[in-house]
Structure formats: structure tokens, C-alpha cells
Design an enzyme around this catalytic site. Structure first.
Site, PDB file in Angstrom:
ATOM      1  N   THR A   1      -9.451   2.235   7.191  1.00 47.92           N
ATOM      2  CA  THR A   1      -8.771   1.160   7.562  1.00 47.92           C
ATOM      3  C   THR A   1      -7.866   0.838   7.179  1.00 47.92           C
ATOM      4  OG1 THR A   1      -8.443   0.365   5.217  1.00 47.92           O
ATOM      5  CG2 THR A   1     -10.175  -0.372   6.034  1.00 47.92           C
TER       6      THR A   1
ATOM      7  N   TYR B   1      -5.087   4.269   9.354  1.00 52.42           N
ATOM      8  CA  TYR B   1      -4.163   5.401  10.867  1.00 52.42           C
ATOM      9  C   TYR B   1      -5.622   5.237  10.768  1.00 52.42           C
ATOM     10  CZ  TYR B   1      -1.913   8.145  13.272  1.00 52.42           C
ATOM     11  OH  TYR B   1      -0.878   9.020  14.458  1.00 52.42           O
TER      12      TYR B   1
ATOM     13  N   ALA C   1      -5.721   9.701  20.822  1.00 58.31           N
ATOM     14  CA  ALA C   1      -5.649   9.353  22.809  1.00 58.31           C
ATOM     15  C   ALA C   1      -6.242  10.255  23.535  1.00 58.31           C
ATOM     16  CB  ALA C   1      -4.040   9.084  22.916  1.00 58.31           C
TER      17      ALA C   1
ATOM     18  N   ASP D   1       1.003  -1.518   0.345  1.00 48.99           N
ATOM     19  CA  ASP D   1      -0.471   0.194  -0.061  1.00 48.99           C
ATOM     20  C   ASP D   1       0.624   1.794  -0.371  1.00 48.99           C
ATOM     21  OD1 ASP D   1      -2.462  -1.229  -0.224  1.00 48.99           O
ATOM     22  OD2 ASP D   1      -2.804  -1.102   2.011  1.00 48.99           O
TER      23      ASP D   1
END
Length: 293
Positions: free
Chosen positions: A190, A192, A214, A75
Site C-alpha cells: 500500500t 511505494y 515508469a 509509519d
């Protein structure tokens, strides 16, 4: 005659037998194919991979003319190829010789029918949207500020958070405090985006996914918006800079720069074999819905 322009990963150290088989098949159909290979990759094929008698011309990355582009690798190679093709919008067929190969049409170990499909036009072309990044400070962005997968705003100091202020179509959206923010296309959903808990979105959808990394607040959740919007981004941090990551390539930027994200005026045309199905790809590549794991 079909003009093929071939790009590839010149750092792989295995799978040479499969490469030789693929180019042997191309040679069989040489009267029907006009093949050119990117210069560095051609050197790799002849010297490192040891493939002799290649009936192909070299070309520089920014100077090719083709009806179809082949990207041989994973990819990452596909994303690099897509940047090079850019506004030419030439259809790109990925041939996976890497790991996941989510963007690929075929695996290099199973390409016996691939050349026939190319000659007969037995494939489908699926347009994918691209994010364009601009800024209020000229000369600060990388040479090609376009993302097929995602744009990520990332902190640099591992000891402190970054605050990412976002304005959507002129209206304040949110101030995301945490390790950063991802703005993903459906193609990149699909990648990161998925790793931080963002949703998987069908690649033909006309959406972006905004996913915090986060987040400091539990109220911050991924958000899906229409890709026709304009998203303005500014950052605050104890650090003097942050990282702008475009499809995994990071560039440091000063903290006071403002970014604007819009849908690019061009698309990346991704080639799939006839009968390709998004759900089948999920099940095959990501073991979607498989029990007993």
C-alpha cells in the site's frame, strides 16, 4: 508485570496534549507496567513536549528488554522501530500521531481503552515477512539490509534510464528499463508499490510484488511471486552508480554490484486491536470503495 519499551518520533511539534494524556494513563496503571523509553525520545517528552513526572527509565536503542514495544508516530517511525527490534521479534504496537498511520493499531487521540487492552492482552499479533538484501561485494550495503515495506532500485541520473536485470531462482526473469524497480512485501504493497500501479496484497500473504517504475516498455507489468524465491538483481546504466532504497532510506551503490533478495529468517510481529480487519483498514485509511469522491 508487563514490560513496555517505547520508541517515538522526536521531531513532531504538535499533539503534546494527546501525548500527556497517554502517559498519564500509563501512570495510572504503573503497578502493572514496567515502562522504559528510548533515550532521545524520553528527552523529547520531558523537554520539548513538557511532560513531567514520567515514571519511565531510559534505554539505548539497541539495548532493551520488553514484552511489548510501542511505536509512537507515523509509519516511518514504525519502520525505524521495526529495524531496531529486528531479530528479537518483540511485538510492536503502533500508535499513530502522524498522517496515514497504516501500520498503527490506534490513533493517539483515541487511546483511552488502549492501556486497558495492553494490560488485559486484548490484542492480536500478526507476523509480517521481511526482505533480506545481500551482495557479492562485502561492505557496500547499509548496516541493516532488511526491508519490511520494500526494496527499490532507482536511477541517479534524471536524464537517462536504468536497466535492472533480474534472475528468479536461477532463471532470467526480465530486464526492466525505466526509472527503476520496486520489490515489495505485502506490508509495503500500500506504499511505494501502490503509487506506481502495483496491486494491494493482503498483509498475511506469502508473496512479493515486483513493480517497474515508469517502464520504457508497455509490456512490463507488476508481477506477484512467492516470497520463498531468490531474486538476483544487477543493473546497467550510463551512470556509474544507482540508488538502493530500503524502506525509504537510500544508499548509493556502484553499478557493477549484484544484489540478492531472499526472505529473512525473522518476522516483524505487528500488533492490532482485537477485531482488526484488513478490509476495514483499507476503507478507513484509504477510502476504499467510497463513492462520490
Amino acid at each position: 508485570m508487563i514490560r513496555l519499551a517505547i520508541f517515538g518520533n522526536d521531531r513532531q511539534t504538535a499533539g503534546f496534549e494527546n501525548l500527556a494524556t497517554l502517559f498519564s494513563q500509563f501512570g495510572t496503571y504503573s503497578p502493572m507496567l514496567d515502562i522504559s523509553v528510548e533515550t532521545d525520545y524520553l528527552k523529547f517528552l520531558t523537554s520539548t513536549a513538557g511532560i513531567a513526572n514520567l515514571k519511565a527509565r531510559p534505554f539505548d536503542k539497541g539495548n532493551f528488554h520488553a514484552d511489548l514495544v510501542l511505536s509512537i508516530g507515523g509509519d516511518g517511525t514504525f519502520l525505524t522501530t521495526a529495524k531496531t527490534v529486528g531479530v528479537a521479534q518483540t511485538p510492536i504496537m503502533g500508535i499513530n500521531s502522524g498522517h496515514l498511520g497504516y501500520l498503527s493499531a490506534a490513533d493517539i487521540a483515541d487511546t483511552r481503552s488502549l492501556v486497558t487492552d495492553i494490560i488485559e492482552g486484548n490484542y492480536v499479533v500478526q507476523p509480517r515477512t521481511v526482505i533480506e538484501i545481500s551482495s557479492d561485494t562485502p561492505g557496500m550495503l547499509p548496516e541493516h539490509p532488511f526491508a519490511l515495506n520494500e526494496v527499490a532500485i532507482l536511477k541517479r541520473d534524471t536524464a537517462s534510464m536504468i536497466t535492472v536485470d533480474t534472475i528468479l531462482d536461477g532463471s532470467p526473469l526480465a530486464s526492466y528499463r525505466g526509472d527503476g524497480l520496486i520489490i515489495s512485501t505485502p506490508t509495503g504493497s500500500t506504499g511505494y508499490n501502490l503509487s506506481v500501479g502495483g496491486p494491494i496484497v493482503a498483509p498475511t500473504a506469502t508473496d512479493w510484488i515486483i513493480s517497474p517504475i515508469a517502464p520504457h516498455s508497455l509490456n512490463m507489468r507488476p508481477l506477484v511471486v512467492n516470497d520463498s524465491i531468490t531474486l538476483d538483481i544487477s543493473t546497467r546504466s550510463r551512470s556509474t552508480s544507482y540508488l538502493l532504497s530500503i524502506d525509504g532510506k537510500a544508499t548509493p551503490l556502484p553499478i557493477d554490484i549484484t544484489l540478492r533478495l531472499t526472505k529473512a529468517k525473522y518476522v516483524v510481529n505487528v500488533v492490532h486491536q482485537t477485531g482488526h480487519n484488513f478490509i476495514d483498514t483499507l476503507r478507513r485509511k484509504m477510502l476504499w470503495g467510497i463513492d462520490g469522491l
